[in-house]
Design a protein around this motif. Sequence first.
Motif, PDB file in Angstrom:
ATOM      1  N   TYR A  77       0.935  -1.287  -0.185  1.00  0.00           N
ATOM      2  CA  TYR A  77       0.023   0.003   0.032  1.00  0.00           C
ATOM      3  C   TYR A  77       0.804   1.218  -0.117  1.00  0.00           C
ATOM      4  O   TYR A  77       0.551   2.110  -0.740  1.00  0.00           O
ATOM      5  CB  TYR A  77      -0.853   0.018   1.246  1.00  0.00           C
ATOM      6  CG  TYR A  77      -1.722   1.189   1.000  1.00  0.00           C
ATOM      7  CD1 TYR A  77      -3.193   0.929   0.499  1.00  0.00           C
ATOM      8  CD2 TYR A  77      -1.813   2.114   1.682  1.00  0.00           C
ATOM      9  CE1 TYR A  77      -4.011   1.898   0.247  1.00  0.00           C
ATOM     10  CE2 TYR A  77      -3.041   3.376   1.758  1.00  0.00           C
ATOM     11  CZ  TYR A  77      -4.015   3.116   0.900  1.00  0.00           C
ATOM     12  OH  TYR A  77      -4.733   3.998   0.906  1.00  0.00           O
ATOM     13  N   TYR A 109      -5.383  -0.204  -6.155  1.00  0.00           N
ATOM     14  CA  TYR A 109      -4.662  -0.720  -4.873  1.00  0.00           C
ATOM     15  C   TYR A 109      -5.203  -2.147  -4.521  1.00  0.00           C
ATOM     16  O   TYR A 109      -4.804  -2.609  -3.692  1.00  0.00           O
ATOM     17  CB  TYR A 109      -4.591   0.085  -3.746  1.00  0.00           C
ATOM     18  CG  TYR A 109      -5.783   0.263  -3.034  1.00  0.00           C
ATOM     19  CD1 TYR A 109      -5.958  -0.528  -1.690  1.00  0.00           C
ATOM     20  CD2 TYR A 109      -6.737   1.277  -3.401  1.00  0.00           C
ATOM     21  CE1 TYR A 109      -7.086  -0.356  -1.016  1.00  0.00           C
ATOM     22  CE2 TYR A 109      -7.828   1.387  -2.428  1.00  0.00           C
ATOM     23  CZ  TYR A 109      -8.190   0.270  -1.571  1.00  0.00           C
ATOM     24  OH  TYR A 109      -9.236   0.626  -0.625  1.00  0.00           O
ATOM     25  N   ALA A 115      -7.606   3.820  -5.526  1.00  0.00           N
ATOM     26  CA  ALA A 115      -7.555   5.146  -4.453  1.00  0.00           C
ATOM     27  C   ALA A 115      -7.739   6.406  -5.397  1.00  0.00           C
ATOM     28  O   ALA A 115      -6.934   6.689  -6.093  1.00  0.00           O
ATOM     29  CB  ALA A 115      -6.101   4.768  -3.893  1.00  0.00           C
ATOM     30  N   GLN A 139     -12.299  11.750  -1.756  1.00  0.00           N
ATOM     31  CA  GLN A 139     -11.209  10.814  -1.350  1.00  0.00           C
ATOM     32  C   GLN A 139     -11.988   9.360  -0.988  1.00  0.00           C
ATOM     33  O   GLN A 139     -13.097   9.356  -0.440  1.00  0.00           O
ATOM     34  CB  GLN A 139     -10.283  10.972  -0.134  1.00  0.00           C
ATOM     35  CG  GLN A 139      -9.780  12.397  -0.405  1.00  0.00           C
ATOM     36  CD  GLN A 139      -8.771  12.644   0.781  1.00  0.00           C
ATOM     37  OE1 GLN A 139      -8.730  11.757   1.741  1.00  0.00           O
ATOM     38  NE2 GLN A 139      -8.013  13.935   0.595  1.00  0.00           N
ATOM     39  N   HIS A 141     -10.049   5.659  -0.517  1.00  0.00           N
ATOM     40  CA  HIS A 141      -8.934   4.943  -0.401  1.00  0.00           C
ATOM     41  C   HIS A 141      -8.788   4.036   0.945  1.00  0.00           C
ATOM     42  O   HIS A 141      -9.941   3.983   1.738  1.00  0.00           O
ATOM     43  CB  HIS A 141      -7.880   5.866  -0.519  1.00  0.00           C
ATOM     44  CG  HIS A 141      -7.885   6.960   0.539  1.00  0.00           C
ATOM     45  ND1 HIS A 141      -7.128   6.938   1.693  1.00  0.00           N
ATOM     46  CD2 HIS A 141      -8.317   8.319   0.516  1.00  0.00           C
ATOM     47  CE1 HIS A 141      -7.421   8.027   2.593  1.00  0.00           C
ATOM     48  NE2 HIS A 141      -8.160   8.578   1.577  1.00  0.00           N
TER      49      HIS A 141
END
Length: 486
Positions: A77, A109, A115, A139, A141
Motif C-alpha cells: 500500500y 490498490y 485509491a 477521497q 482509499h
Amino acid sequence: MFKSLFKIFTGVFLFTFFQLSGTVNAQLLYEDTGHFSTFDWTKNLRLQILDKSHAYGNILYDRGFSRVLTPLTKHEYELDMMGQEYFFGDQFAWYKNGQNGLRSRFSSYDKGRWAVFTELHVDSELSDKAAIGLSTHLQQHGRAERALFEFTYKRKLSERQSLYFQHTVAEFKRDLDLTLSYRYQGGEMGDVRFDFTYQDYLNNVVNKVGNDAYFQTPEEAAMNYQEQIKSPNALFLGRWNSPGDKRFHWDLSFIVQPPVKKNIFNNAEDEFSVDSREWLYVLNGVVDVNMGPVTVGVFGYKTFNNEERNGVAGQNRVDYTAKQNNYKVGLVAKGMVRKLTPLLRISREYYNDLQSGDNGGVSVVDQEFDLKERRWMLDAGLMYKISPKLSIASRYQSQLRTTNEDLNALQASEEIHDLVRNWGQFYINTGRRVDNRVTLHINMHLHRKFKLQLFGAFDLDADTNRYVDRIQRFDKGGAKMVVALD
C-alpha cells in the motif's frame, strides 16, 4: 490486462504525438517546477483530523488519526501511494500557481478498488478586498472515504495581510468545523499562514437534541457510539514557505491538537462509559536548492498520536494507552539534461505502534503490544521530452520493509480481533520483505490549461494471487490530471 493497458497507452501515445506535436503558442500548465513542496501531506492529514466521521473506523477506532493500519492497507500500500502521489515539483507548481482548478489522481490498490484523491478549488472576487471560494475534496482509499466541502471568505487587510474565514460542510452535523486563518505575504521572507480551527462545535448540541435512534434496529443502536466533548477542541496549523523565485527554497508546516477530553457513550448500553484524552501533532517540510538544471532537497515528516482511555464497557474495565509515531526523512532530486529529466526520491521511514495498560476493553487490540516497522522507499526514474506537449517516463519503485520479532506473539494470540488478523495477512510481515516494480508514464499537455498522465506498473517480484497460485505481473495502474481555471 497488462496487454490491454499497453494497447491503450500506445494508442494514446500515437494520437497525442500526431495531434499535439506542433508548436506551442502559450505557456503550458504549471511548467515552473524549479523547487519542491510536500504540503499535500499536511493538507491530507488536516482532512483526516477534521473529517473523522469519514476516516476509516468508528468512534472507538484507536490506532491514530492518520490510519496507517486498516484492513484495506495491504503489504504494497505504501508503495502504491508513493507511485500515485504528485511529485514534489508538481506540488510546488500547484501551490505556486494559486490552486484555482482541479487536481485528480487515482490508481489501483486492490482488484476491485481504486485509491482516489480529487480536489476542486474555485475562487470568485467580490471586490478589490474581498473574495469567496469553495474547496471540494473527494477521497476514496484505504484510510478514508469522504466528500467534504469547505467554504471560504477572504478579506484583504493590507497589501500583504489577509484573513480567511473557512467552514466545512459534510454529511454529519457533529463534524462541522470553523477556521480562522491569517495569511501574510512577506516578500523575500516568504509567506506565513496560521490557522485556528474550532472542531466539532455542534457535537454536544447534536447529542442532546438529535441522534434519535427511531429508524435504527436494536443491533444498529448498540453500535451507535457517541462522544461528549469535555474540554476545548482546537486545532492549530502553521505554514512558512519561501516565495520560490530564489535559488534556496523551503516549505515548512505543522499541525497541533492540544489534549482533548471526551466521554464515549452509547444510549443503548447504560453500563458503557469510557473517558478519553487525546493529543496529536504533525511536522512536515522540505528544503531545497536550485542549481540551474538540478534541484536537490531534503524532506522530513512526522506524526504523533497519543490516546488514553479509561472507564467501563459493560462488564469490562477499560484502562490503556495507545500511541503511534510515523515519520520519514529523505532526499529528493530533479535534473534537466537536454530532453532528459532524471527524478529521484529516497527515504527512510518508521512506524511505531505501542499499546500499554491493564485492560484494553474497547481497543482494536485487547492486549499490550509494541509494533515497530522500518521501511526504505525508492523512486528513481528518467523522463524523455518528445515535444513541449508530450513526454514519457520510466521509473523504478521499491520498498524494503522489516518488522520487529515481537509481532510473532501478537499474531499467535487467540484474542486478536479480526482487524489485526487482516493486518497480519495483508500488511504486516514478520522479518524482511522487498517489493519492486517498474512503471511507465505518459505525460500529455492536452491544452495550456489541461495536463494528463497515464501510468501502469510491471511487477518484478513474481507475486502470486492470494487465492490462485498464479504470478501477477501487472502491478497497478492509474492516472493523474490537473485542470487550471484561471
